[in-house]
Design a protein around this motif. Structure first.
Motif, PDB file in Angstrom:
ATOM      1  N   GLN A  35       0.835  -1.208   0.000  1.00  0.00           N
ATOM      2  CA  GLN A  35       0.000   0.000   0.000  1.00  0.00           C
ATOM      3  C   GLN A  35       0.872   1.261   0.000  1.00  0.00           C
ATOM      4  N   THR A  36       1.994   1.210   0.721  1.00  0.00           N
ATOM      5  CA  THR A  36       2.906   2.353   0.778  1.00  0.00           C
ATOM      6  C   THR A  36       3.536   2.590  -0.594  1.00  0.00           C
ATOM      7  N   ILE A  37       3.908   1.499  -1.260  1.00  0.00           N
ATOM      8  CA  ILE A  37       4.465   1.609  -2.611  1.00  0.00           C
ATOM      9  C   ILE A  37       3.430   2.219  -3.550  1.00  0.00           C
ATOM     10  N   ALA A  38       2.175   1.739  -3.438  1.00  0.00           N
ATOM     11  CA  ALA A  38       1.103   2.239  -4.304  1.00  0.00           C
ATOM     12  C   ALA A  38       0.870   3.729  -4.075  1.00  0.00           C
ATOM     13  N   ARG A  39       0.883   4.166  -2.813  1.00  0.00           N
ATOM     14  CA  ARG A  39       0.659   5.596  -2.518  1.00  0.00           C
ATOM     15  C   ARG A  39       1.814   6.446  -3.043  1.00  0.00           C
ATOM     16  N   ALA A  40       3.044   5.943  -2.905  1.00  0.00           N
ATOM     17  CA  ALA A  40       4.200   6.685  -3.407  1.00  0.00           C
ATOM     18  C   ALA A  40       4.122   6.839  -4.924  1.00  0.00           C
ATOM     19  N   LEU A  41       3.584   5.799  -5.587  1.00  0.00           N
ATOM     20  CA  LEU A  41       3.377   5.866  -7.031  1.00  0.00           C
ATOM     21  C   LEU A  41       2.330   6.925  -7.383  1.00  0.00           C
ATOM     22  N   GLU A  42       1.208   6.892  -6.635  1.00  0.00           N
ATOM     23  CA  GLU A  42       0.120   7.855  -6.876  1.00  0.00           C
ATOM     24  C   GLU A  42       0.606   9.286  -6.661  1.00  0.00           C
ATOM     25  N   ASP A  43       1.441   9.477  -5.656  1.00  0.00           N
ATOM     26  CA  ASP A  43       1.940  10.822  -5.336  1.00  0.00           C
ATOM     27  C   ASP A  43       3.045  11.284  -6.288  1.00  0.00           C
ATOM     28  N   GLY A  44       3.500  10.382  -7.152  1.00  0.00           N
ATOM     29  CA  GLY A  44       4.559  10.744  -8.087  1.00  0.00           C
ATOM     30  C   GLY A  44       5.947  10.756  -7.466  1.00  0.00           C
ATOM     31  N   GLU A  45       6.070  10.152  -6.280  1.00  0.00           N
ATOM     32  CA  GLU A  45       7.378  10.143  -5.616  1.00  0.00           C
ATOM     33  C   GLU A  45       8.302   9.101  -6.238  1.00  0.00           C
ATOM     34  N   ILE A  46       7.701   7.979  -6.658  1.00  0.00           N
ATOM     35  CA  ILE A  46       8.467   6.950  -7.359  1.00  0.00           C
ATOM     36  C   ILE A  46       7.775   6.642  -8.684  1.00  0.00           C
ATOM     37  N   GLU A  47       8.508   6.012  -9.591  1.00  0.00           N
ATOM     38  CA  GLU A  47       7.974   5.648 -10.904  1.00  0.00           C
ATOM     39  C   GLU A  47       8.173   4.164 -11.138  1.00  0.00           C
ATOM     40  N   ARG A  48       7.206   3.554 -11.808  1.00  0.00           N
ATOM     41  CA  ARG A  48       7.369   2.147 -12.174  1.00  0.00           C
ATOM     42  C   ARG A  48       8.078   2.086 -13.518  1.00  0.00           C
ATOM     43  N   ILE A  49       9.292   1.508 -13.522  1.00  0.00           N
ATOM     44  CA  ILE A  49      10.059   1.362 -14.767  1.00  0.00           C
ATOM     45  C   ILE A  49       9.484   0.221 -15.587  1.00  0.00           C
ATOM     46  N   SER A  50       9.244  -0.883 -14.921  1.00  0.00           N
ATOM     47  CA  SER A  50       8.634  -2.051 -15.533  1.00  0.00           C
ATOM     48  C   SER A  50       8.046  -2.868 -14.397  1.00  0.00           C
ATOM     49  N   ARG A  51       7.489  -3.976 -14.712  1.00  0.00           N
ATOM     50  CA  ARG A  51       6.794  -4.767 -13.693  1.00  0.00           C
ATOM     51  C   ARG A  51       7.714  -5.108 -12.524  1.00  0.00           C
ATOM     52  N   GLY A  52       7.316  -4.685 -11.338  1.00  0.00           N
ATOM     53  CA  GLY A  52       8.069  -5.002 -10.124  1.00  0.00           C
ATOM     54  C   GLY A  52       9.366  -4.251  -9.956  1.00  0.00           C
ATOM     55  N   LEU A  53       9.597  -3.208 -10.780  1.00  0.00           N
ATOM     56  CA  LEU A  53      10.853  -2.459 -10.716  1.00  0.00           C
ATOM     57  C   LEU A  53      10.536  -0.971 -10.670  1.00  0.00           C
ATOM     58  N   TYR A  54      11.117  -0.289  -9.673  1.00  0.00           N
ATOM     59  CA  TYR A  54      10.790   1.117  -9.442  1.00  0.00           C
ATOM     60  C   TYR A  54      12.047   1.980  -9.347  1.00  0.00           C
ATOM     61  N   GLN A  55      11.879   3.258  -9.663  1.00  0.00           N
ATOM     62  CA  GLN A  55      12.967   4.208  -9.462  1.00  0.00           C
ATOM     63  C   GLN A  55      12.411   5.464  -8.814  1.00  0.00           C
ATOM     64  N   TYR A  56      13.267   6.195  -8.121  1.00  0.00           N
ATOM     65  CA  TYR A  56      12.855   7.446  -7.501  1.00  0.00           C
ATOM     66  C   TYR A  56      12.609   8.474  -8.592  1.00  0.00           C
ATOM     67  N   ALA A  57      11.525   9.224  -8.468  1.00  0.00           N
ATOM     68  CA  ALA A  57      11.105  10.134  -9.537  1.00  0.00           C
ATOM     69  C   ALA A  57      12.158  11.193  -9.851  1.00  0.00           C
ATOM     70  N   ASP A  58      12.895  11.642  -8.846  1.00  0.00           N
ATOM     71  CA  ASP A  58      13.880  12.702  -9.053  1.00  0.00           C
ATOM     72  C   ASP A  58      15.263  12.167  -9.419  1.00  0.00           C
ATOM     73  N   ALA A  59      15.372  10.861  -9.556  1.00  0.00           N
ATOM     74  CA  ALA A  59      16.683  10.276  -9.844  1.00  0.00           C
ATOM     75  C   ALA A  59      17.168  10.712 -11.214  1.00  0.00           C
ATOM     76  N   GLU A  60      18.464  11.006 -11.306  1.00  0.00           N
ATOM     77  CA  GLU A  60      19.044  11.359 -12.600  1.00  0.00           C
ATOM     78  C   GLU A  60      19.078  10.119 -13.483  1.00  0.00           C
ATOM     79  N   THR A  61      18.639  10.265 -14.704  1.00  0.00           N
ATOM     80  CA  THR A  61      18.642   9.120 -15.599  1.00  0.00           C
ATOM     81  C   THR A  61      20.023   8.929 -16.210  1.00  0.00           C
ATOM     82  N   ASP A  62      20.476   7.710 -16.227  1.00  0.00           N
ATOM     83  CA  ASP A  62      21.781   7.356 -16.770  1.00  0.00           C
ATOM     84  C   ASP A  62      21.572   6.762 -18.157  1.00  0.00           C
TER      85      ASP A  62
END
Length: 206
Positions: A35-62
């Protein structure tokens, strides 16, 4: 309950602060509820890269971030062949798929993203010349320059000989590896007979 949720969100932030890309199971193992992961996604704090894999929204992309994602999804795999050549700057070709070496008995993963191409190596070849590079906070196993050159020469059915020669020439010109190191890796990697005439021609003073 809100306090517990807040504490979990703090844990989530700490985890992503240490490593920009994380798997859902790593978050759950650290005590972060779905539920915490889902809320962080809804709030835009983290992003789902692909199934079961997440990154921080403000992370610099490499530019090599896809390699980090592969390392997370295929822990036993090693970035190899054309993808390793491209990572080391030894080819202008950008492979459409990420080449990953796995063992003969390893499970062959099927990923929708990033697209991969698996190549099976015997244990003797699989464990040679592995380097670990930090990409997006992830330790990614990638074959060294000499090892990669040996692989592309040995597997001429998979990689065009012209690409292998281009990589060999670039490695010597850019001084990414010494001729002696390349030759030794070719001997150990079963590619010396195929590589020898090209290496000698590129390194001869005449």
């Amino acid at each position: 309950m809100p306090q517990e949720q807040g504490t979990q969100r703090d844990t989530l932030r700490e985890l992503f602060g240490a490593q920009p890309i994380l798997r859902a199971r790593e978050l759950r193992k650290a005590g972060v509820a779905p539920q915490t992961i889902a809320r962080a996604l809804e709030d835009g704090e983290i992003e789902r890269i692909s199934r079961g894999l997440y990154q921080y929204a403000d992370a610099e992309t490499d530019a090599d971030q896809a390699l980090a994602e592969i390392a997370k999804k295929i822990p036993k795999g090693v970035i190899a062949m054309l993808s390793a050549l491209a990572f080391h700057g030894l080819t202008d070709q950008m492979p459409r798929r990420i080449w990953v070496a796995i063992g003969n008995q390893d499970w062959s993963p099927t990923l929708t993203y990033p697209p991969i191409r698996t190549v099976r190596f015997s244990d003797k070849y699989l464990q040679q010349g592995i380097e670990h590079h930090q990409i997006a906070g992830v330790s990614v196993p990638i074959y060294s320059v000499p090892k990669t050159l040996a692989d592309v020469f040995r597997n001429s059915r998979l990689v065009d000989r012209s690409v292998a020669i281009e990589g060999l020439r670039a490695a010597i010109e850019q001084r990414k590896a010494r001729p002696g190191e390349i030759a030794q890796a070719a001997v150990e990697g079963g590619a010396w007979k195929k590589m020898q005439p090209y290496l000698e021609a590129l390194t001869s003073n005449g």
